[in-house]
Each structure stands twice: as C-alpha cells, then as structure tokens.
Design a protein around this motif. Structure first.
Motif, mmCIF file in Angstrom:
data_model
loop_
_atom_site.group_PDB
_atom_site.id
_atom_site.type_symbol
_atom_site.label_atom_id
_atom_site.label_comp_id
_atom_site.label_asym_id
_atom_site.label_seq_id
_atom_site.Cartn_x
_atom_site.Cartn_y
_atom_site.Cartn_z
ATOM 1 N N GLU B 117 39.049 38.771 36.320
ATOM 2 C CA GLU B 117 39.360 38.160 37.615
ATOM 3 C C GLU B 117 38.760 38.968 38.747
ATOM 4 O O GLU B 117 38.149 38.423 39.663
ATOM 5 C CB GLU B 117 40.870 38.046 37.798
ATOM 6 C CG GLU B 117 41.223 37.361 39.115
ATOM 7 C CD GLU B 117 42.723 37.258 39.342
ATOM 8 O OE1 GLU B 117 43.487 37.923 38.614
ATOM 9 O OE2 GLU B 117 43.120 36.532 40.266
ATOM 10 N N TRP B 118 38.894 40.290 38.682
ATOM 11 C CA TRP B 118 38.346 41.136 39.731
ATOM 12 C C TRP B 118 36.834 41.067 39.764
ATOM 13 O O TRP B 118 36.218 41.049 40.835
ATOM 14 C CB TRP B 118 38.804 42.580 39.515
ATOM 15 C CG TRP B 118 40.233 42.837 39.912
ATOM 16 C CD1 TRP B 118 41.207 41.894 40.078
ATOM 17 C CD2 TRP B 118 40.817 44.095 40.170
ATOM 18 N NE1 TRP B 118 42.373 42.500 40.429
ATOM 19 C CE2 TRP B 118 42.170 43.862 40.491
ATOM 20 C CE3 TRP B 118 40.349 45.408 40.166
ATOM 21 C CZ2 TRP B 118 43.046 44.888 40.812
ATOM 22 C CZ3 TRP B 118 41.228 46.431 40.482
ATOM 23 C CH2 TRP B 118 42.568 46.168 40.805
ATOM 24 N N HIS B 119 36.223 40.977 38.608
ATOM 25 C CA HIS B 119 34.770 40.892 38.568
ATOM 26 C C HIS B 119 34.289 39.643 39.308
ATOM 27 O O HIS B 119 33.362 39.683 40.118
ATOM 28 C CB HIS B 119 34.297 40.864 37.117
ATOM 29 C CG HIS B 119 32.817 40.978 36.986
ATOM 30 N ND1 HIS B 119 31.970 39.879 37.026
ATOM 31 C CD2 HIS B 119 32.024 42.052 36.831
ATOM 32 C CE1 HIS B 119 30.721 40.291 36.896
ATOM 33 N NE2 HIS B 119 30.727 41.600 36.778
ATOM 34 N N ARG B 120 34.985 38.549 39.023
ATOM 35 C CA ARG B 120 34.617 37.304 39.699
ATOM 36 C C ARG B 120 34.850 37.422 41.199
ATOM 37 O O ARG B 120 34.008 37.042 42.015
ATOM 38 C CB ARG B 120 35.424 36.143 39.121
ATOM 39 C CG ARG B 120 35.176 34.808 39.823
ATOM 40 C CD ARG B 120 36.041 33.699 39.229
ATOM 41 N NE ARG B 120 37.467 33.966 39.305
ATOM 42 C CZ ARG B 120 38.216 33.827 40.396
ATOM 43 N NH1 ARG B 120 37.674 33.400 41.515
ATOM 44 N NH2 ARG B 120 39.510 34.092 40.346
ATOM 45 N N LEU B 121 35.985 37.965 41.596
ATOM 46 C CA LEU B 121 36.306 38.061 43.025
ATOM 47 C C LEU B 121 35.284 38.922 43.766
ATOM 48 O O LEU B 121 34.879 38.599 44.878
ATOM 49 C CB LEU B 121 37.706 38.651 43.220
ATOM 50 C CG LEU B 121 38.877 37.717 42.933
ATOM 51 C CD1 LEU B 121 40.184 38.502 42.948
ATOM 52 C CD2 LEU B 121 38.932 36.597 43.953
ATOM 53 N N ILE B 122 34.881 40.006 43.110
ATOM 54 C CA ILE B 122 33.983 40.927 43.813
ATOM 55 C C ILE B 122 32.565 40.370 43.858
ATOM 56 O O ILE B 122 31.940 40.338 44.916
ATOM 57 C CB ILE B 122 33.992 42.310 43.125
ATOM 58 C CG1 ILE B 122 35.364 42.965 43.275
ATOM 59 C CG2 ILE B 122 32.908 43.206 43.717
ATOM 60 C CD1 ILE B 122 35.528 44.226 42.454
ATOM 61 N N TYR B 123 32.083 39.915 42.710
ATOM 62 C CA TYR B 123 30.658 39.573 42.652
ATOM 63 C C TYR B 123 30.366 38.131 43.032
ATOM 64 O O TYR B 123 29.272 37.821 43.470
ATOM 65 C CB TYR B 123 30.094 39.896 41.265
ATOM 66 C CG TYR B 123 30.001 41.381 41.061
ATOM 67 C CD1 TYR B 123 30.918 42.050 40.249
ATOM 68 C CD2 TYR B 123 29.029 42.126 41.708
ATOM 69 C CE1 TYR B 123 30.853 43.406 40.080
ATOM 70 C CE2 TYR B 123 28.961 43.490 41.554
ATOM 71 C CZ TYR B 123 29.873 44.130 40.734
ATOM 72 O OH TYR B 123 29.805 45.491 40.591
ATOM 73 N N GLU B 124 31.314 37.237 42.839
ATOM 74 C CA GLU B 124 31.047 35.849 43.212
ATOM 75 C C GLU B 124 31.659 35.473 44.552
ATOM 76 O O GLU B 124 31.057 34.766 45.342
ATOM 77 C CB GLU B 124 31.579 34.906 42.126
ATOM 78 C CG GLU B 124 30.755 34.965 40.857
ATOM 79 C CD GLU B 124 31.383 34.111 39.760
ATOM 80 O OE1 GLU B 124 31.958 33.046 40.086
ATOM 81 O OE2 GLU B 124 31.305 34.519 38.586
ATOM 82 N N ASP B 125 32.880 35.925 44.799
ATOM 83 C CA ASP B 125 33.548 35.510 46.034
ATOM 84 C C ASP B 125 33.409 36.505 47.165
ATOM 85 O O ASP B 125 33.775 36.202 48.302
ATOM 86 C CB ASP B 125 35.041 35.255 45.768
ATOM 87 C CG ASP B 125 35.237 34.136 44.756
ATOM 88 O OD1 ASP B 125 36.031 34.319 43.819
ATOM 89 O OD2 ASP B 125 34.586 33.104 44.929
ATOM 90 N N GLY B 126 32.908 37.696 46.845
ATOM 91 C CA GLY B 126 32.702 38.685 47.893
ATOM 92 C C GLY B 126 33.971 39.268 48.468
ATOM 93 O O GLY B 126 34.028 39.674 49.629
ATOM 94 N N LEU B 127 35.013 39.339 47.658
ATOM 95 C CA LEU B 127 36.271 39.917 48.145
ATOM 96 C C LEU B 127 36.415 41.320 47.567
ATOM 97 O O LEU B 127 36.520 41.489 46.353
ATOM 98 C CB LEU B 127 37.450 39.048 47.695
ATOM 99 C CG LEU B 127 38.825 39.570 48.152
ATOM 100 C CD1 LEU B 127 39.021 39.256 49.620
ATOM 101 C CD2 LEU B 127 39.932 38.961 47.320
ATOM 102 N N THR B 128 36.397 42.310 48.448
ATOM 103 C CA THR B 128 36.668 43.668 47.990
ATOM 104 C C THR B 128 37.852 44.226 48.771
ATOM 105 O O THR B 128 38.393 43.561 49.651
ATOM 106 C CB THR B 128 35.461 44.590 48.227
ATOM 107 O OG1 THR B 128 35.216 44.624 49.636
ATOM 108 C CG2 THR B 128 34.239 44.097 47.488
#
Lengths: 557, 202, 349
Positions: B117-128
């Motif tokens: 989930e974090w991988h998707r959020l960081i790399y696809e959604d740009g949420l850090t």
C-alpha cells in the motif's frame, strides 16, 4: 544472588579490588543499590541545576545586567528546568521508591530487577546526552549549544526554521531516552506493589508510601507516553519534513501545547505524590500517632490521580481556547484542590493530640505543610482563568511552582533523606548539622520564593534575560537573588552532613525512630535478601503490633 | 526503646493465609499496554484533529482504499495465537508450533500488505510523509502501528526458534499468554486505526 | 543539641516574620506609582473585571490560609513533646467520619463559589460583543517587534500602539486581533487587560477600553527566542482629537526631501528595502517594521532604545550592541553612509 549484606566501602582494607566494587555497582540489579545509584546521580544533577539557577539569578540581580548574554541565559533556564524535573526530582523519587517499596511490603526485590537496572541506566544516559549538547551540538555560537527553547519547548520555536543546529534534538532525544527509563520504573512499581506484597498485606494494609507511589506510577505510564508521542512527532517534523506543528502547512502550534501539558500536568503530580508519601510516613512517626484517616488518604490520592488527567489546559488559559474550554478547565482545576486540601487536614489531624518531636525530618515536614498550603492557594489563584490572564507566564507562576517543587517536594525530600539515612547507611546523621541545614535553607527559600511573587504581580514576565528599570521590579529581584546563596549554603551543609555522618556517624541500629513499618524490622543497612523470612502482617503497622502486643492495631482498623 | 525485632516473631505459617496475588508478567504487560495505548491515543487524536485540514495534495478519499484482506489476516492471527496457547496448555507442542507459525505468517502478510500500500501511495499517488498534513499523520499513525507489528513478529519469531530447538514446553504456556496479550493489543489498535483512517477520515 | 520537647518557637517565629513581611510588601505595592505595570492598578474594563475577581479570590484564599496556618501553629505548639514526658504513646486515633466529612464539604462549597465567580468574569471578558464604533487593530507578532495595522483607517505602524480614550458613558473600545508571523508571542499590558497569546495559524482577539490618557507599558509574555526580553510594548492612550490627528499623520506617505536624497539612495540601494516599507517610495519590505513615520515614535527596536539619532545610527551600525540576537543584520556601511542614512531616516516624521 549473594547472601551477604551490601558491601559498603569502609575504612578497613577489603580483599576485593576497586574494580570489583565498581563492577558490583555497575552490574547490580539489587533494588537498594539501584535506589542509591538513582539518588547519587540525581544529587550530581542537583548541583549542576543549582549552578544554572545561580547564573540566572545573578544575571537578574539588577536591570540591564550583562553577566551572561541572552543566548546563554536562555540556555540556562531551559537546562535548569529540564535538569531539575527530569534528572533530579524524578530520579531521586524513583530512587527512594526503589529502595523502600520492597522493604515496606516485605518483598525481596522489585518485580523486574533487570528492567530496574535498565531503567536507571536509561535515565543516567539521558542526562549525559542532555549535557553532551554543550560539547557536541553545532550551533551558531561556537563550541556547543545546550537547548534554549524552554523546558516545554513550544512549537514552532522548535522547528528547524527557528531552532537551528541540533540543540533542540538533544532536548528531544535525552527526554525520549529517559522517558523510557521512567516508564520502565513505573511498570516495575505497579507490578511490585500489586504482585509482591507479603502475606496478610492487602492493599488496604500497605503503607501509604506504597499507595502513593502506585498512583504515581500509574500517572507516569499514562502521562509520560503522550510526551513520548509528541517528541516523536517533533522529530518527524524536524527530520522527515512532517507538518504536525508546521503552521505554514496548516498545522497547529496549539496542539503541541495540548500534548505537552497532557503530560506536563500529571507530571507535577508524579513529582508531588511521592513527596506526600514521605510526609505520610514521617509525620505519624514523629507525632507518635497513626496517620489520620488512612482510607480517605487513599481515596484522595486516587481521586487526585484521575482528576489530574483532566486539568492540563489550565497552563493554556491565555492561548485563546474559548470561554467554554476555559470554564471547564477552571472547574477541573478547582476540583483537584479539594482532595489535595483534604490531605493537608489529615496531616494536621495526625499531629493533633500527638507528642511531636522536632527532629530534622519533622522540621522539614512541618515547613512542608506551611509551604504546600501557600503553594496550593497560589495554585487556586492561578486556576481562576481571568486572574491567570494577568498572572500566567509571569514570575508569579515561577514563584508558585518553585514553592511546590522546592518548598513542598524538596523539603519532604530532605526530610526523607534524614529519616531513612540511618536505614540506608547504618549510621546516624548529625542532628546539629541537620538543623543548620534546615534553618539556612528555610531562610533562603523564603527570601527567594516569597518575594518572587511580587514582580509577577507587578507585571514581570518569565524567561527574560534582563528587565527595564523603572517598573518597580529591581529591589525584589535583588532579594530573590540573595536568598539563593542561603540555599546554596544549606545544600553544602547537607552534602557535608551526608558525607561526615556516613564515615563518622554513630551506629543507628535497626529502628532508631521507633517506627512501625516493615523496613525498620530488618538490619541497617538491609541485607541483600531484605528479610531472612518473609513476614506475615495483620495490620498497617506491623511493628506497632509487635511492640504493643496488648494493644495491636488490627483490633481497631 | 529496643529495636531489634526479628521478623520470625511476625510469622504466621503462610499456608494458614489464602494469599494469591496476580502474576508479575501479566500485570507488567498490562502496564506496558496502558503506556502504548496512551501513545497511540495521541497519534489518533492528531490524526482526527487534522482530518480535512491539509492545504494541498492528495486527500484521503482520492488515494485510500481500505485493506480488508490484510485486516482479516491480522485479526485472524489473534485467533490463531489464542489457539496456539490453548494447544500448548493441552500439552501438544507440535500442534502449538503450527498455530504459532500460522500466526507469524498472517502477521507477516499484514506487513506485506502495508508495504504494498505504501509503495503505491508513494510512487503512484505521490503521497509521502512530508506532502501534507494527511501524509504526515497517515504515515506516522500507520507506521507506528506497523512498527509495533514488527516488534511483535520479532518476539514471536524468537519463540518459534525456541520451539524448533525443543525449548518450549507446556509449563511455558503462562509466559506465552503474556506475549499473546501484546499481540492482541496490536490487533485491537489496528481496529481503531482502521476505523479512524479508512472509515472516519475518508 | 536541642533537648527533646522544647517549643520550636524559632520555627514559629520565623514563619510569622515572613508572613508579615510579605503582606506589608504586597500592600505597599498596591499604589500605581510604584510600578507602571501593576496588575492591581487597572485602567480599562477587562483589567478591572480581573481586579475585582482577584480581590474576591485573595480574600477567600487569605481566609483559608489564616485558618489552616493557625491550626498548624497551634498544633505545633500545643502538642509538642514536653520535657517531663511520661514516655507513653498518646491516644492512637485512626480517623473520624464527622470531621472528615466536614472538611470535605466545606472546601467543596468554597470551590463552587470560586468557580461561579470565575465563570462570570470569563463570560464578561471573552463574550463582549464588538461595538460598531470600536477601533479595530490587527497586531502581528514578529521576532522581536510588533506590527500594527488599522485596516479601516488605512494605517500601518510598528511597536507603539495608539488608541483613543474610551469614555464610560460612550465607550469607544479598541478590539485587537492577534496574529503571528513566526512563533508564539503574548500581548500583555497589565493595567489594560490580561494577556492573550499571538500564535501562528491561530488568530486570537482581545479588547481594551482605557479610561485615562497616558502611556501604558508591557512586554511580550511568551518566550519567543533570543530577544524575547526586549520585545517591549507601549500603548499610547490619547483623547479622541489627538488620536484622530495621529491617524491622519500616519496615513500620509513619506515626505521626500531633496536635500537628503543621498541618504535615501543609500537606503534604497542597500538591502534596507527588502525588509522595510517607506510608503510612497520603492521600499516595500514586510519583514521588518514600517519606517514611514519612524520619527513619530519615542523608541526604536521595540522599546530597546530611545529614538535618538545616536541610537539610530548605532542600531544600523551594529544592532547586536543594543539588542543582541535581534534579526536586524549589521549593514556593513561606511561612516559616511551611516551619517547620510541616519539623516534621511530623521526626516521620516
């Protein structure tokens, strides 16, 4: 575990080397040794914190003084507050709790001896880390910067923008580390008191000392954790680009205040409940009567524990919380005054009708009663929000909390030192030096902290490195500073007394005070195993029952 | 006044007294849980306080999808650890080992879910963590919980290793119950975090 | 060594002495002349409400103190161990339900009374409705100076706040909205009102309605960094006519004189204009105080120094000599540049 009594260094030659002794102390898990380590460590920090206070007061002795620069001054008050609360008072109280609780409940050690040792070393390391900031941080002004954000480190002053370098990180990390130590000790105290009482000692029969430390430990568990959480958030902000307290990103500076004071207010009860514990043991013995109203004392303690979790925002009356919130916190603050006041009456009633002996421990406790009464009343004044809008963040507040911590807690701590010194060392202290210490410190305390209220009433805010002439503050600041030197003299006499009595004092015997709780039933100092046989008790004062078999307590309780 | 008293004179035979106090391990673990609960409460309060207050960036409803499967995994692991305890008390160490391993596997699966989930959020959604208030509070809260899962898994794995070496026996059931308490707490926290992040916060 | 059983008159005596000293000192300070920041010398309604409440609280707590102190004194004297003690233990009293009930109920009643009085004052101060003819000011806290804006009147100034006298019959209070540009501050003028904090991203508001003309002093009351101590406050309360005249003067742009254009060129070509505004010129920086009417102020550096040419020159040459740690940088100007620059600033009336 060795069955011989603690090997205290003595004048005669020992067959064991110095390194062996050192190793014994460093590797110990014995609650008595750890207690002494905590106390010794705290006394070192007490001297350092006292020097910081002296620097502050010399700078403020007259307006526009230039004894130290504003940068140094701001570090002084930050370090003074942080050191005194986290590395003096808390460790010293944990030290006494560690030493005395197993003895008082008839146990052989704390519930988790290795956790005990871990907790001590975490605390000690935290203190070292805080002071390493003087050497290791790279700030703007040269060799090293201690933190200078105040002991409660309000956001956004602590953000990377306003706190350059690493000094704030030393504050955060040292308290995180020692916080884990504190929580460890608290877990230990809770488990010890609940699980290791000797047969017959129900919760209703254990000394008030154990009750008060139990509630204190509960508060540590519930209150130090929010500080830990807030500090993690601060580190996230400072190093991971987080926005918890970043007002530019929509974050809130006020939420840091809430989180800090949710810790900060119960923290002051963490500090004061063990002081009550000392008073509740010393006053009965020197009045020759049992504590008046034991059940209510327990009830009031538990009530204080609960209510203390609901008063925190009385430190934030000026922040603009709205009248509903302000009113609620006035109510809860007033509410906590009731069980606290009741305790004063119970102590008075204990003395009433007794036969009071004015030995040094009792002198300190009598002064405590007077001073805690005053401190409580100035606390009630501060609890009235509108009055707080004038008095808050002024020297009135500084006077109030020093009245509690020095006039209340430190005085009972001195009483506790003198009361239990014979048990811990096997020697009697010098009563003459003890009384000299008392008078010097009493005069110094009142010179400093009575008159400190006045600049607050005349508009002097706190945390200022200098002040303007012509505001009517000059003479009071002068008197306040003079008092510091009397207090310093008193502390020197105290430390001298400890050392002299340890080497030259008369043998104390098991029970020099003719007292009634279990620690006086074993030798002075207690052997490593505490009791040859675990006792069974029938009342709150097992030694009274033994000394008065015709008139034992359990017939009346 | 004479003060040399021997404690033997105070002794009643302990057998005459019914003297049963709670075990240290259990009380200690409950205290640890209380402390941890207080820490989590502060992070949850921060999360709830900042819901809707981000000035920019991805919002929860844009990027969050409730991890139902992995939640079921984690909550089932509470069940499996409970059975493990029962089995050990019954004396069947091998069966106990199997349940214990299953618990670890389910916990590890949960962590894998968080990682993806974090991988998707960081790399696809740009949420850090430094994107906005939502990012900061989300990663802190979920991350704190994940950290506690990791610690739990380390302890569980240590027990697994001891089991494989034959060191775990029926008399250790009480101690493992104490460890299970911690694991149940971690699961209970997830229920709260899930509700706050994926239900209320969206 | 003191013998057992003697009265500890010295404990008693010293405690009495200290009490008397404190009361005398406190009493003596009730008169305003002794301090311009005395909270017991209110000159505005919020401060007066607080003063009234404080008297009530002081009387109640004072009474409690006297009662308990007397009991303490009495018990220490009456129940001390005498020289001719018989060695027996005194009667062992464990408690008393009636007494304990009494000293629970009475404090609860006292607490309820204090709470009610307090709640009333909270409401009266915090819930006052804004009047139509009130003066509106926005105060923005900076490290280490105060910015004041009068949005309805078109005035921007710094460090010295001017407000009109508020007549009791026709009140013209001043409502101050409190914001912060950086970290936490607190606005405290003891004779006018209790303090209220200035917190970034958390607007607060307060109000004052001073009844007497004069200069009221105060200072920042929330630690905000190195020069927190010299973030001083000055509030000038003026008759309405004087206040209106001041407003008119403040609204004017800077008077540009040809004779000091050298100084103005220095001002505009060094970094000054990045931080400071002089209305009517190219200088429009917002980081530092507005200097358009610098010479209309009595002090510089938020009260840290009097507004004289020597101080002004010294401030520009080396701010750390006056206020070490302030955010004004030393401008590294030559003596000649400093002279003309100071001369230019002296024209900003």
């Amino acid at each position: 575990m060795s069955t011989e009594s603690i090997a205290w260094p003595s004048a005669t030659a020992e067959s064991r080397s110095f390194v062996d002794h050192l190793h014994d102390w460093v590797a110990t898990v014995d609650h008595k040794r750890l207690g002494i380590l905590y106390i010794a460590c705290a006394l070192v920090f007490l001297v350092i914190g006292g020097i910081e206070a002296t620097v502050i007061r010399i700078q403020l002795i007259r307006p526009h003084n230039d004894f130290v620069s504003p940068q140094v001054f701001n570090r002084m008050f930050t370090m003074h507050g942080t050191t005194m609360i986290f590395f003096v008072v808390m460790p010293i109280l944990f030290g006494f709790a560690n030493y005395l609780i197993p003895l008082m409940i008839g146990a052989r050690d704390m519930a988790f001896p290795r956790l005990n040792a871990f907790s001590f070393w975490m605390t000690a390391f935290g203190g070292l880390l805080l002071y390493f900031s003087l050497v290791g941080a790279n700030g703007l002004y040269g060799a090293g910067n201690a933190p200078d954000v105040g002991w409660f480190a309000y956001a956004p002053l602590t953000s990377q923008t306003f706190s350059l370098g690493h000094s704030t990180d030393f504050w955060t990390l040292s308290l995180l580390v020692s916080g884990f130590g504190s929580i460890g000790t608290a877990i230990n105290i809770v488990a010890t008191v609940l699980c290791m009482r000797c047969p017959g000692m129900t919760l209703a029969k254990m000394p008030l000392f154990a009750w008060l430390n139990l509630v204190m430990a509960g508060l540590v568990i519930l209150a130090v954790s929010p500080l830990t959480a807030a500090q993690i958030m601060l580190l996230v902000d400072r190093y991971l680009g987080g926005h918890f307290f970043d007002t530019q990103a929509g974050g809130s500076a006020v939420i840091w205040m809430h989180f800090f004071w949710i810790f900060g207010h119960p923290e002051v009860y963490v500090l004061v409940l063990p002081a009550f514990a000392f008073a509740s043991e010393i006053i009965p013995v020197f009045s020759r009567k049992p504590i008046f109203g034991y059940p209510v004392m327990v009830g009031a303690t538990v009530a204080i524990g609960f209510i203390s979790m609901s008063v925190w925002a009385h430190h934030m009356f000026t922040v603009g919380m709205g009248s509903a919130a302000n009113t609620f916190f006035v109510l809860s603050t007033m509410a906590i005054a009731v069980p606290t006041g009741i305790k004063i009456f119970n102590w008075l009633a204990t003395m009433w009708g007794g036969k009071i002996e004015f030995k040094t421990p009792m002198l300190f406790c009598i002064a405590f009663l007077f001073q805690f009464l005053v401190a409580g009343l100035t606390g009630v004044m501060l609890g009235c929000a509108p009055f707080n809008w004038q008095l808050g963040n002024s020297y009135f507040v500084v006077a109030h909390f020093h009245y509690v911590i020095v006039g209340g807690i430190l005085f009972t701590l001195f009483g506790a030192f003198y009361y239990w010194f014979p048990k811990m060392s096997g020697k009697m202290y010098s009563e003459t030096l003890g009384k000299l210490h008392f008078w010097l410190f009493l005069i110094g305390f009142h010179l400093t902290f009575d008159f400190m209220h006045i600049p607050g009433l005349l508009g002097m805010p706190r945390r200022i490195y200098t002040y303007e002439p012509g505001r009517g503050w000059d003479i009071w600041n002068l008197i306040v500073t003079i008092g510091v030197f009397f207090q310093a003299a008193g502390i020197l006499v105290f430390l001298g007394n400890l050392l002299w009595s340890y080497y030259c004092g008369k043998a104390a015997g098991n029970d020099p005070w003719d007292a009634w709780t279990l620690e006086w039933a074993t030798s002075s100092p207690a052997p490593a195993y505490n009791f040859p046989v675990i006792p069974t008790v029938k009342s709150r004062r097992p030694l009274w029952d033994l000394k008065h078999p015709d008139d034992p307590d359990w017939k009346y309780e | 006044m004479s003060t040399t008293l021997s404690t033997t004179t105070m002794n009643l035979p302990a057998r005459e007294l019914e003297w049963e106090l709670p075990t240290r391990g259990r009380v200690g673990m409950c205290a640890v849980i209380a402390a941890e609960a207080a820490i989590f409460t502060i992070f949850v309060v921060a999360y709830l306080f900042y819901v809707g207050k981000s000035l920019s960036g991805p919002m929860p409803r844009d990027v969050l999808s409730p991890p139902f499967f992995y939640t079921v995994c984690l909550l089932s692991s509470s069940l499996t650890i409970h059975f493990a305890g029962k089995t050990l008390r019954g004396g069947n160490v091998r069966r106990f080992g199997a349940w214990w391993l299953l618990t670890i596997a389910l916990g590890a699966l949960f962590l894998y879910g968080t990682a993806t989930e974090w991988h998707r959020l960081i790399y696809e959604d740009g949420l850090t963590i430094n994107t906005n208030l939502f990012g900061t509070t989300y990663y802190s809260l979920v991350g704190l919980h994940g950290f506690h899962v990791v610690v739990g898994l380390v302890c569980l794995s240590a027990v697994m290793a001891f089991t494989l070496f034959g060191a775990v026996k029926r008399e250790h059931a009480e101690r493992l119950d104490v460890l299970s308490l911690y694991w149940h707490f971690v699961d209970a926290v997830w229920i709260v975090v899930f509700t706050v992040v994926y239900v209320i916060g969206r | 060594m003191r013998s057992r059983g003697s009265t500890n008159w010295r404990v008693v005596g010293s405690q009495i002495f200290v009490c008397v000293c404190c009361s005398a000192a406190a009493f003596a300070d009730l008169a305003p002349p002794l301090s311009p920041t005395n909270i017991f010398a209110p000159a505005s309604t919020p401060a007066k409400s607080i003063f009234g409440l404080s008297l009530f609280v002081l009387v109640v707590t004072g009474a409690i103190f006297l009662v308990v102190f007397t009991l303490l004194l009495y018990s220490v004297v009456k129940f001390r161990k005498r020289k001719n003690d018989d060695g027996l233990e005194p009667p062992q009293v464990y408690g008393s339900n009636q007494v304990e009930l009494a000293w629970t109920v009475i404090p609860v009643l006292i607490v309820v009374a204090l709470f009610m009085a307090t709640a009333r004052v909270i409401a009266s101060v915090q819930k006052t409705a804004r009047l139509d003819n009130a003066i509106e000011v926005i105060a923005i806290g900076h490290q280490f100076w105060w910015e004041y804006r009068y949005p309805a009147l078109g005035v921007v100034t710094a460090n010295e706040l001017h407000v009109p006298i508020s007549d009791e019959n026709q009140p013209t209070p001043t409502f101050i909205e409190l914001l912060s540009a950086d970290t936490d501050h607190s606005f405290w003028i003891p004779r006018l009102a209790g303090k209220t904090d200035l917190i970034p991203n958390h607007p607060n508001s307060m109000w004052i309605d001073p009844h007497e003309a004069g200069v009221y002093l105060g200072q920042c009351a929330q630690y905000c960094g190195t020069q927190h101590a010299k973030m001083l406050l000055r509030v000038y309360v003026q008759p309405r006519a004087d206040f209106d005249r001041w407003i008119q003067e403040q609204r004017q742009p800077a008077i540009v004189g040809s004779a000091v254009s050298h100084g103005q060129r220095v001002f505009e070509t060094t970094a000054c204009i990045n931080c400071h505004t002089v209305a009517g010129t190219v200088a429009n920086g917002r980081f530092g105080p507005d200097l358009t009417h610098l010479m209309s102020r009595d002090t510089i550096a938020a009260g840290a120094a009097k507004n004289t040419p020597e101080n002004l020159r010294q401030w520009i040459l080396n701010p750390d000599a006056i206020k070490p740690g302030s955010l004004m940088p030393a401008m590294q100007l030559s003596d000649e540049e400093l002279d003309v620059l100071t001369a230019y600033l002296e024209t900003l009336r």
